[in-house]
Enzyme design. Structure first.
Site, PDB file in Angstrom:
ATOM      1  N   HIS A 326      39.865  37.464  44.333  1.00  0.00           N
ATOM      2  CA  HIS A 326      39.190  38.196  45.545  1.00  0.00           C
ATOM      3  C   HIS A 326      38.491  39.576  44.794  1.00  0.00           C
ATOM      4  O   HIS A 326      37.639  40.096  45.868  1.00  0.00           O
ATOM      5  CB  HIS A 326      39.933  38.499  46.597  1.00  0.00           C
ATOM      6  CG  HIS A 326      40.456  37.302  47.449  1.00  0.00           C
ATOM      7  ND1 HIS A 326      41.374  36.454  47.018  1.00  0.00           N
ATOM      8  CD2 HIS A 326      39.920  37.158  48.515  1.00  0.00           C
ATOM      9  CE1 HIS A 326      41.486  35.842  47.958  1.00  0.00           C
ATOM     10  NE2 HIS A 326      40.482  35.810  48.748  1.00  0.00           N
ATOM     11  N   GLY A 327      38.829  40.092  44.059  1.00  0.00           N
ATOM     12  CA  GLY A 327      38.280  41.378  43.426  1.00  0.00           C
ATOM     13  C   GLY A 327      38.955  41.985  42.288  1.00  0.00           C
ATOM     14  O   GLY A 327      40.191  41.603  42.046  1.00  0.00           O
TER      15      GLY A 327
END
Lengths: 483, 329
Positions: A326-327
């Site tokens: 996701h990041g």
């Protein structure tokens, strides 16, 4: 080009009109050009990344079919993984790892530090790389045939409705549809438009409205406490859901009009009664990707026996990686860790919980049991979102701590009650949940379709103008674009 | 596609377009902001006196035109320098009216990214703004959608404006406006605000941007506005409007005021029409009763400020006259 932009409202009908007016054999060419143009509207040169991934995986796919030797096949699939993940690491995670190393060295008073690069994250890189990678792994596992047509394979990697935020499609599902383009269908046009409208409602009316309050709290974590933070986090859960599932609906609707059926990515995740149930309903294309290509690829069988401790370890690793997907931030790592660990705990306590439900009589009432499960799951997901949404680990911890401070509760409630946007946002969330619940019992679309034309048209046009009037029309980006 | 489906589809699209046109036109006629802005335009067109002072800015600009003679307050809610520039250009190049002085709002909030990206009331602004030029300056094609929005979808996303307009219609029988000034901030007082700090903080977060405190587009249009005034020989006075102490403290936590005003001064001082900045931001720090909210004066405060401004302009003019006499000597 965002779905919620005037550019897309011009681009998409133009593509549809052209698509159905050219011969079938050229349809893939048009869609490929449209897809590259769609991507290039962000940063033109980054289209080279998609082309590079496409070429690498296309040739590896062909080689995998030719190659019979196991070792060489393994080498080829490893090469695809290294190139794809290497590209992802370079563009998405390099600075995160460098910064983390610098921080560790700094903690030991070291003067050595590596430079931080000025890299602009290519939009949707995690999506198209995962889609392309799934192809080579499937070919390696003999689960999918290799595609010989470079152009059609390129379209599989870059198909514009799902290029930047999924759903992450498998080659076995999308490639056959590319090879056999569907004829224009009135039914699909109407159904696709309805799905797109529903997606716009979720994005513009709900997600972007809730986002205003969520940003107000999360951008200034030290200024808020108690109920304000809790409400912002709960609303963030719905913002995230409406934003991402709204995007998916618009993507699926767009694809459907063109004659392509994309996979369902969300199945009422907010009604999940366990964490396992939640992940079966939330971002399904990503969860199944990690299940098929990571979780079940890690060793957990010795001899003929399933080693549960290994499986649980793999589960935690998978969710850690899913968090990181996701990041590039420790907040996402913690998000993944929470879900991994809690899933393990949920699995190993299953028997004990069943006994407890039997002992207390809860198991006699399915409604009570489901309600408890739903509340517990939603609370857990919400807590993990403190990490998902916060700008840093320090902010998440501060927000968690301040959530327990109820000293300014009356003031906070007064503020919330005065805020029309928050109240309207909450009302819309309730509306969304009710409609989704009704739709799960009886297909609302079909029910409306069976009404007389005047009723139908009134409802459709009323909804169009409801979205236009109450939507937040500032072309806010979709949250999942950054992943 | 079957003929029946094609006809039905076309009819449905036609219905949507028809409803859209009705909503768009109704909003333009009904929106209180449109009505107020149009009334201001109307009054400006009808203004026949010598135009000595023209005030531009947003809602912070509260110059009472009853007190400052030969003045027109042409500021409008949420107006930024981009909009002010195009309005000023229209005034100087097409109306035949030329003020002696431009009183231009110069608050900390006038220069940041947030005000630069506020595009409200497009249905009013489309007659002034060159959106193609603006899109080029900002290097942002999506700005062209603001023109489309203003032209065809004025109601879109504006449900709050409709809500406000209904309330105004019920409460307001007629609009009291004199040379653009509208005394209306009398229904609450910041002195009665129970949590002044929090209210000030909320407002500061809403309108100020720390990372980009001097937005490039704002800088560009500020410079263009000064150039335009130079070309038409309009003297420029920058005005920092009064703020509450709480708001000022909160905004200084976000924006580096000294740095910003040095940059502003560097640009302004390149033009000899620039007369200086009247800095009133701390004038009423000890008088919360003069404020409507953290950053807006109420009617009483507006009157007091305009009286002060009048005196300061008189002093400035007598100084200028003295300088001119000395120069002649």
């Amino acid at each position: 080009m965002l779905f919620n932009s005037i550019e897309y409202l011009i681009f998409f009908p133009a593509v549809v009109a052209l698509y159905f007016s050219i011969p079938d054999k050229w349809k893939w060419v048009l869609l490929l050009i449209a897809s590259y143009a769609f991507y290039m509207s962000w940063k033109a040169e980054y289209v080279l990344l998609i082309m590079f991934t496409t070429l690498v995986d296309y040739f590896i796919g062909l080689q995998l079919v030719k190659e019979k030797e196991k070792k060489k096949r393994k080498f080829l699939v490893a090469l695809s993984i290294i190139v794809n993940i290497g590209m992802l690491a370079g563009f998405k995670y390099l600075n995160f790892f460098t910064q983390s190393v610098n921080d560790v060295l700094g903690a030991f008073n070291s003067n050595v530090s590596s430079p931080i690069w000025d890299i602009l994250l290519p939009v949707g890189i995690s999506f198209f790389i995962f889609q392309s990678l799934s192809y080579t792994i499937d070919v390696y596992r003999n689960n999918a045939p290799a595609e010989r047509h470079l152009g059609k394979f390129a379209l599989y990697v870059s198909f514009f409705p799902q290029l930047v935020a999924g759903p992450i499609e498998r080659s076995t599902s999308l490639l056959p549809q590319i090879k056999k383009p569907a004829k224009f269908s009135e039914e699909r046009l109407v159904s696709g438009l309805k799905l797109m409208l529903w997606g716009f409602f979720k994005k513009l009316v709900i997600a972007d409205r809730l986002g205003m309050f969520v940003n107000y709290v999360y951008e200034n974590p030290s200024q808020h406490a108690g109920i304000t933070i809790i409400l912002a986090t709960v609303l963030f859960a719905f913002q995230l859901y409406s934003d991402f599932s709204g995007y998916t609906d618009i993507a699926r609707g767009s694809a459907r009009i063109l004659g392509y059926e994309l996979m369902i990515n969300f199945n009422r995740p907010m009604t999940a009664t366990s964490l396992r149930d939640f992940w079966n309903r939330w971002h399904i294309s990503l969860t199944t990707w990690f299940r098929d290509y990571v979780l079940y690829s890690l060793p957990y069988i010795k001899g003929n026996q399933v080693k549960y401790h290994l499986f649980y370890r793999n589960l935690v690793i998978t969710f850690l990686l899913m968090g990181l997907w996701h990041g590039a931030s420790w907040t996402f790592v913690i998000f993944g860790l929470i879900h991994g660990v809690m899933l393990v705990l949920e699995t190993i306590t299953e028997k004990a919980r069943t006994s407890l439900y039997d002992y207390t009589g809860i198991s006699k009432s399915a409604t009570l049991k489901n309600t408890l499960g739903l509340l517990f799951t939603f609370s857990l997901v919400t807590v993990s979102l403190y990490f998902f949404r916060a700008n840093s680990l320090a902010d998440s911890l501060l927000l968690l701590k301040n959530s327990l401070d109820f000293s300014t509760m009356s003031e906070a409630i007064a503020y919330i009650l005065k805020s029309n946007e928050v109240l309207f946002g909450i009302l819309m969330v309730i509306g969304l949940l009710i409609i989704e619940h009704m739709h799960s019992k009886r297909n609302i679309i079909e029910a409306i379709a069976s009404k007389p034309i005047m009723v139908r048209w009134s409802l459709y046009s009323g909804f169009v103008f409801f979205v236009l009037l109450f939507g937040v029309l500032h072309e806010n980006k979709f949250i999942y674009f950054q992943f | 596609m079957s003929r029946k489906f094609a006809i039905r589809f076309a009819l449905f699209v036609g219905l949507i377009l028809l409803i859209n046109t009705i909503l768009d036109q109704s909003f333009k006629a009904f929106s209180v902001h449109n009505i107020l802005n149009e009334k201001m335009d109307e009054q400006f067109t009808e203004y026949n006196d010598t135009l000595k002072f023209l005030a531009l800015g947003n809602s912070h600009n509260c110059i009472n035109t009853h007190i400052l003679d030969k003045s027109f307050n042409y500021g409008s809610p949420s107006e930024n320098y981009i909009q002010s520039y195009y309005k000023l250009k229209h005034i100087l190049e097409t109306t035949g009216k030329k003020p002696e002085y431009l009183l231009l709002q110069s608050d900390l909030s006038s220069y940041g990214e947030k005000i630069s990206n506020r595009y409200e009331y497009n249905s009013y602004w489309i007659k002034y703004i060159d959106y193609i030029e603006l899109a080029k300056v900002k290097d942002d094609k999506s700005i062209l959608t603001k023109w489309i929005e203003g032209k065809f979808f004025s109601y879109a996303g504006n449900y709050k404006d409709i809500q406000l307009s209904i309330v105004y219609r019920i409460k307001m029988k007629n609009i009291e406006m004199y040379n653009g000034y509208r005394p209306h901030r009398d229904y609450k007082n910041f002195a009665d605000e129970p949590n002044k700090r929090k209210t000030a903080w909320n407002k500061a977060q809403l309108i100020l941007s720390g990372d980009v405190y001097f937005d490039e587009a704002i800088k560009h249009y500020f410079d263009k506005m000064m150039q335009l005034c130079q070309e038409h020989n309009v003297k420029v006075i920058l005005i920092r409007y009064p703020l509450t102490r709480e708001f000022d403290e909160e905004e200084k936590k976000i924006v580096p005021a000294d740095k910003l005003y040095t940059e502003v001064e560097n640009i302004a001082s390149r033009y000899n029409i620039y007369q200086g900045t009247f800095d009133y931001h701390n004038l009423y720090f000890d008088n919360p009763e003069y404020f409507f909210d953290p950053d807006h004066l109420n009617i009483q405060g507006s009157d007091l400020l305009t009286q002060r401004l009048k005196k300061d302009i008189e002093a400035l003019e007598s100084n200028l006259a003295e300088k001119n006499i000395l120069a002649l000597d």
